[in-house]
Enzyme design. Structure first.
Site, PDB file in Angstrom:
ATOM      1  N   ASP A  20     111.360  74.432 -57.135  1.00  0.00           N
ATOM      2  CA  ASP A  20     111.602  73.411 -56.117  1.00  0.00           C
ATOM      3  C   ASP A  20     110.892  72.138 -56.536  1.00  0.00           C
ATOM      4  OD1 ASP A  20     113.095  75.082 -54.393  1.00  0.00           O
ATOM      5  OD2 ASP A  20     111.274  75.872 -53.484  1.00  0.00           O
ATOM      6  N   ASP A  64     119.374  74.163 -52.810  1.00  0.00           N
ATOM      7  CA  ASP A  64     119.088  74.206 -51.375  1.00  0.00           C
ATOM      8  C   ASP A  64     119.870  73.124 -50.634  1.00  0.00           C
ATOM      9  OD1 ASP A  64     117.207  76.228 -51.890  1.00  0.00           O
ATOM     10  OD2 ASP A  64     115.556  74.788 -52.030  1.00  0.00           O
TER      11      ASP A  64
END
EC number: 3.4.23.36
Length: 161
Positions: A111, A129
């Protein structure tokens, strides 16, 4: 076929951005993009959003495979001719596969998009995401549209037009 290409482009872009982060940032390193709002921060996640079910890779493998099969089946059988539904499913598919690749090869998800909307420290996320979230929003819009069409058809049938 067009919508599968969209999914492949999302997967490629997701993996490329994650590769850039792994190659160019140390874990925890952060770079300011927009002060007090947007940062690039190298982060790893072994769970889902907000670290839910951390370390439960077997669960994510199973769920993701089921979701991928379900989306492909639905795209082939029920979504044809419904561009918004196909687009939403393509975004969800691309996002699901993007994070699945990380879980398989890295045993964690990379991330890096770190935002602070309205001063809130939002959990760090990635392209996959984002694709998943946009796909779900578009899917909800499609469902609302279909529900309205059904209600309109029923009203027309009852009024005799």
């Amino acid at each position: 076929m067009f919508f599968y290409i969209i999914a492949l482009l999302i997967i490629a872009f997701d993996q490329w951005t994650k590769w850039l982060i792994v190659k160019n940032f140390t874990l925890g390193e952060s770079m300011t993009v927009i002060e007090d709002f947007l940062y690039i921060t190298s982060h790893r996640n072994t769970g889902a959003a907000w670290g839910i079910l951390e370390g439960q890779m077997w669960f994510f493998y199973l769920i993701t495979v089921i979701v991928i099969i379900g989306i492909i089946y639905y795209m082939q059988t029920h979504a044809k001719g419904k561009w918004l539904l196909q687009l939403s499913l393509a975004l969800i598919l691309g996002g699901a596969i993007g994070n699945f690749i990380d879980r398989l090869w890295r045993k964690e998800v990379v991330d890096f998009i770190h935002t602070f909307p309205f001063g809130y420290n939002f959990p760090i996320f990635n392209v996959a995401d984002s694709s998943l979230c946009i796909g779900v929003v578009l899917l909800l819009i499609q469902m609302i549209r279909e529900e309205r069409e059904v209600k309109k058809e029923k009203a027309n049938e009852q009024s005799g037009t």
